[in-house]
Design a protein around this motif. Structure first.
Motif, PDB file in Angstrom:
ATOM      1  N   GLY A 106     -40.330   0.978 -20.708  1.00 53.67           N
ATOM      2  CA  GLY A 106     -40.071   2.294 -21.275  1.00 53.67           C
ATOM      3  C   GLY A 106     -41.269   3.184 -20.993  1.00 53.67           C
ATOM      4  O   GLY A 106     -42.385   2.689 -20.806  1.00 53.67           O
ATOM      5  N   ASN A 107     -41.017   4.474 -20.907  1.00 55.80           N
ATOM      6  CA  ASN A 107     -42.143   5.419 -20.847  1.00 55.80           C
ATOM      7  C   ASN A 107     -41.798   6.505 -21.852  1.00 55.80           C
ATOM      8  O   ASN A 107     -41.440   7.625 -21.508  1.00 55.80           O
ATOM      9  CB  ASN A 107     -42.323   5.971 -19.429  1.00 55.80           C
ATOM     10  N   ASN A 108     -41.895   6.077 -23.116  1.00 60.63           N
ATOM     11  CA  ASN A 108     -41.320   6.817 -24.220  1.00 60.63           C
ATOM     12  C   ASN A 108     -42.139   8.044 -24.606  1.00 60.63           C
ATOM     13  O   ASN A 108     -43.367   8.001 -24.595  1.00 60.63           O
ATOM     14  CB  ASN A 108     -41.188   5.860 -25.400  1.00 60.63           C
ATOM     15  N   ALA A 109     -41.415   9.105 -24.955  1.00 60.68           N
ATOM     16  CA  ALA A 109     -42.106  10.358 -25.288  1.00 60.68           C
ATOM     17  C   ALA A 109     -41.627  10.896 -26.626  1.00 60.68           C
ATOM     18  O   ALA A 109     -40.521  10.604 -27.078  1.00 60.68           O
ATOM     19  CB  ALA A 109     -41.840  11.394 -24.202  1.00 60.68           C
ATOM     20  N   ALA A 110     -42.494  11.708 -27.234  1.00 64.66           N
ATOM     21  CA  ALA A 110     -42.106  12.479 -28.414  1.00 64.66           C
ATOM     22  C   ALA A 110     -42.387  13.940 -28.122  1.00 64.66           C
ATOM     23  O   ALA A 110     -43.452  14.281 -27.579  1.00 64.66           O
ATOM     24  CB  ALA A 110     -42.888  12.027 -29.641  1.00 64.66           C
TER      25      ALA A 110
ATOM     26  N   ALA B 279     -32.800   7.781 -29.446  1.00 59.43           N
ATOM     27  CA  ALA B 279     -33.285   9.159 -29.605  1.00 59.43           C
ATOM     28  C   ALA B 279     -33.402   9.438 -31.094  1.00 59.43           C
ATOM     29  O   ALA B 279     -32.423   9.321 -31.838  1.00 59.43           O
ATOM     30  CB  ALA B 279     -32.329  10.135 -28.932  1.00 59.43           C
ATOM     31  N   ASN B 280     -34.609   9.763 -31.533  1.00 59.45           N
ATOM     32  CA  ASN B 280     -34.913   9.885 -32.970  1.00 59.45           C
ATOM     33  C   ASN B 280     -35.352  11.293 -33.341  1.00 59.45           C
ATOM     34  O   ASN B 280     -35.837  12.040 -32.494  1.00 59.45           O
ATOM     35  CB  ASN B 280     -36.059   8.929 -33.336  1.00 59.45           C
ATOM     36  N   VAL B 281     -35.255  11.598 -34.621  1.00 62.94           N
ATOM     37  CA  VAL B 281     -35.738  12.882 -35.128  1.00 62.94           C
ATOM     38  C   VAL B 281     -36.698  12.625 -36.284  1.00 62.94           C
ATOM     39  O   VAL B 281     -36.367  11.887 -37.225  1.00 62.94           O
ATOM     40  CB  VAL B 281     -34.558  13.763 -35.617  1.00 62.94           C
ATOM     41  N   ASN B 282     -37.861  13.211 -36.202  1.00 65.33           N
ATOM     42  CA  ASN B 282     -38.894  13.122 -37.237  1.00 65.33           C
ATOM     43  C   ASN B 282     -39.304  11.695 -37.577  1.00 65.33           C
ATOM     44  O   ASN B 282     -39.572  11.358 -38.743  1.00 65.33           O
ATOM     45  CB  ASN B 282     -38.452  13.886 -38.506  1.00 65.33           C
ATOM     46  N   ILE B 283     -39.354  10.892 -36.571  1.00 63.55           N
ATOM     47  CA  ILE B 283     -39.843   9.517 -36.684  1.00 63.55           C
ATOM     48  C   ILE B 283     -40.264   9.121 -35.273  1.00 63.55           C
ATOM     49  O   ILE B 283     -39.763   9.696 -34.311  1.00 63.55           O
ATOM     50  CB  ILE B 283     -38.737   8.605 -37.273  1.00 63.55           C
ATOM     51  N   GLY B 284     -41.175   8.174 -35.157  1.00 61.64           N
ATOM     52  CA  GLY B 284     -41.690   7.839 -33.824  1.00 61.64           C
ATOM     53  C   GLY B 284     -40.680   7.093 -32.965  1.00 61.64           C
ATOM     54  O   GLY B 284     -39.517   6.914 -33.340  1.00 61.64           O
TER      55      GLY B 284
ATOM     56  N   LEU C 231     -35.872   4.446 -22.317  1.00 59.70           N
ATOM     57  CA  LEU C 231     -35.704   3.593 -23.505  1.00 59.70           C
ATOM     58  C   LEU C 231     -35.672   4.388 -24.815  1.00 59.70           C
ATOM     59  O   LEU C 231     -34.645   4.587 -25.410  1.00 59.70           O
ATOM     60  CB  LEU C 231     -36.793   2.515 -23.548  1.00 59.70           C
ATOM     61  N   SER C 232     -36.843   4.874 -25.259  1.00 60.66           N
ATOM     62  CA  SER C 232     -36.876   5.483 -26.594  1.00 60.66           C
ATOM     63  C   SER C 232     -37.513   6.863 -26.554  1.00 60.66           C
ATOM     64  O   SER C 232     -38.334   7.159 -25.674  1.00 60.66           O
ATOM     65  CB  SER C 232     -37.640   4.572 -27.562  1.00 60.66           C
TER      66      SER C 232
END
Ligand code: UN1
Length: 502
Positions: free
Chosen positions: A262-266, A443-448, A417-418
């Motif tokens: 994964g190369n996960n981003a926020a 895919a999340n909102v207001n959480i890592g 991934l995330s």
């Protein structure tokens, strides 16, 4: 004072003894601890013949298990869950010793195992098929789910037990047998976990060959992947590994379930609650020493809040306790190997050569053992190194001006991934979750990005491999579907109104 490695060896021995597992001493494999980087035990590796035999025994056990009623199969997994509860602390100790996870995260991993067992027990009474409206009178159309066969589980060092449990608890209630090839870096956790399942098998009278553990290197994995008796290969690891495994299994028409990198981003929007974002980001980026496949690796921050957020992050990073994961207060344990620390250092050099500015961490600390401060690097653009997954605690920070630009940057990496967005703007949150928003499996909102619950399906798109494990309807990958048409009339009517021999 006794040498730390000796203490850890004694602790490992005591945990294994309470679990009832024996370490097969010999040659070919070593159990090590990243806490000191030293070897704990020399182990005997499985031979090629043993791999083939293990698959044969699993295939044999499957033949009996597939006709055992699913709720009865659930009893085995319930018993495994009970044993995991009883040995929660022992298994967590072994995870800390072999992976270097801090206590709370090691216990969290065992909790994930217990949770998936509970889920699987419930599932054992819910392996539902659909009935479908037939186009013909006097016909019933339905689908039935049957056990698949032997599942080959290949797992990585970073979740040495939980990933096995997601696969195994579900596979067992689905009526399958499992052959497990864990990471060579975590033999003790594998021995302990596998022994607990063996105890559950013995206690419930299930077939002994239902689970087989292979303690061996890459060749054992290759033999497993190539064996036509292995119906599903569920592999967690690097994208490079997935590229080799996928085509080999496909060539023999086997099934694969791939959980790769994964190369996960926020994305951090200007309306975000920055206190909440800060905590979410630090856990996701620095927790588990950056060694989760869901670890946060890229931060895409709106220009208006970037300086402020980076300053606050750098201050928290400056106080992150790095050290022995058994010490109270440590939040960041060691990297798994010296090689991992070298890879981290090389990535930091490359990032700086590509115009990045190191704003926190990045230094090696202490030792023996590969301890490194989690790092934050501000990047001028999404350069080549940012688009790569480096399995270490490096957080790259990019800035954006428009929401569309943020989403474009977010999706412009090989993995899927995330992902997450920190925002209080509902439209933005929904757009991030929409079809043209995040392209990730999570895919999340207001959480890592990390720390998913087991109830949802876990996995991702693109170079992450496309597989889904754990909750929701991920169980379907472990079963085969049959569509049944039943004619309960006295006439033979053909579908699509075809007329023949009338
Ligand atoms: C992994 O890193 O391979 O969502 C799995 C998480 C954990 C699982 C991670 N529940 O971070």
């Amino acid at each position: 004072m006794t040498d730390r490695t000796d203490q850890l060896r004694d602790l490992a021995r005591a945990s294994l003894r309470r679990i009832g597992a024996a370490v097969p001493s010999g040659t070919g494999l070593a159990a090590r601890t990243p806490i000191t980087g030293a070897e704990l035990f020399a182990l005997r590796a499985s031979t090629a013949g043993e791999v083939t035999r293990a698959v044969g025994e699993a295939a044999e056990a499957f033949r009996a298990w597939r006709t055992t009623p699913a709720p009865v199969r659930g009893e085995l997994v319930r018993t495994l869950g009970d044993l995991l509860r009883a040995h929660r602390a022992d298994l967590a100790d072994l995870i800390t010793i072999e992976v270097g996870k801090i206590r709370s995260e090691a216990l969290g991993e065992v909790q994930e195992m217990i949770d998936i067992c509970d889920f699987a027990v419930g599932l054992s009474r819910q392996l539902y098929g659909r009935t479908i409206a037939s186009e013909r009178p006097g016909h019933r159309l339905a689908e039935t789910w049957h056990p698949l066969g032997v599942v080959g589980v290949i797992s990585a060092f970073n979740f040495p037990a939980a990933v096995w449990s997601w696969n195994t608890a579900i596979a067992l209630v689905c009526g399958d047998a499992v052959v497990w090839k864990p990471s060579e870096l975590t033999p003790l956790v594998s021995i302990a976990t596998s022994h607990l399942l063996d105890r559950a098998i013995a206690r419930t009278g299930a077939p002994a060959g239902l689970h087989r553990l292979l303690l061996a290197g890459r060749e054992a994995g290759e033999t497993l992947v190539g064996d036509p008796r292995v119906d599903l290969v569920s592999a967690t690891g690097s994208t490079r590994m997935g590229r080799e495994v996928g085509p080999r299994v496909a060539a023999r028409f086997g099934r694969v379930l791939l959980e790769l990198g994964g190369n996960n981003a926020a994305v951090v929007a200007p309306s975000a609650d920055l206190d909440l974002a800060l905590r979410g980001i630090v856990f996701a980026a620095a927790g588990t020493a950056g060694q989760r496949c869901t670890t946060l690796r890229r931060l895409i921050v709106h220009r208006d809040v970037a300086d402020q957020l980076v300053e606050r992050l750098a201050a928290v990073y400056g106080r992150l306790p790095v050290g022995d994961p058994f010490d109270d207060g440590t939040l960041v344990g060691p990297l798994i190997t010296e090689a991992a620390a070298d890879t981290m250092a090389a990535a930091l050099d490359r990032a700086q050569a590509e115009g990045g500015k190191l704003v926190a961490g990045g230094r090696r600390t202490g030792g023996p053992g590969a301890y490194a401060e989690p790092a934050i690097v501000r990047m001028p653009r999404q350069t080549a190194i940012v688009r790569e997954e480096t399995f270490a605690p490096i957080l790259y920070v990019l800035t954006y001006d428009t929401f569309d630009e943020a989403v474009a940057l977010h999706n412009d990496v090989p993995h899927g991934l995330s992902s997450s967005i920190f925002t209080r703007d509902q439209q933005e949150a929904e757009r991030f979750l929409a079809a043209d928003g995040s392209d990730c499996g999570i895919a999340n909102v207001n959480i890592g990005t990390s720390g998913a619950e087991i109830g949802g399906a876990f996995g991702g798109e693109k170079a992450t491999g496309g597989g889904r494990e754990s909750g929701s309807d991920a169980w379907r990958a472990y079963m085969r579907r049959a569509t049944n048409t039943v004619n309960y009339s006295s006439t033979l009517s053909l579908a699509q109104n075809v007329s023949f021999l009338t």
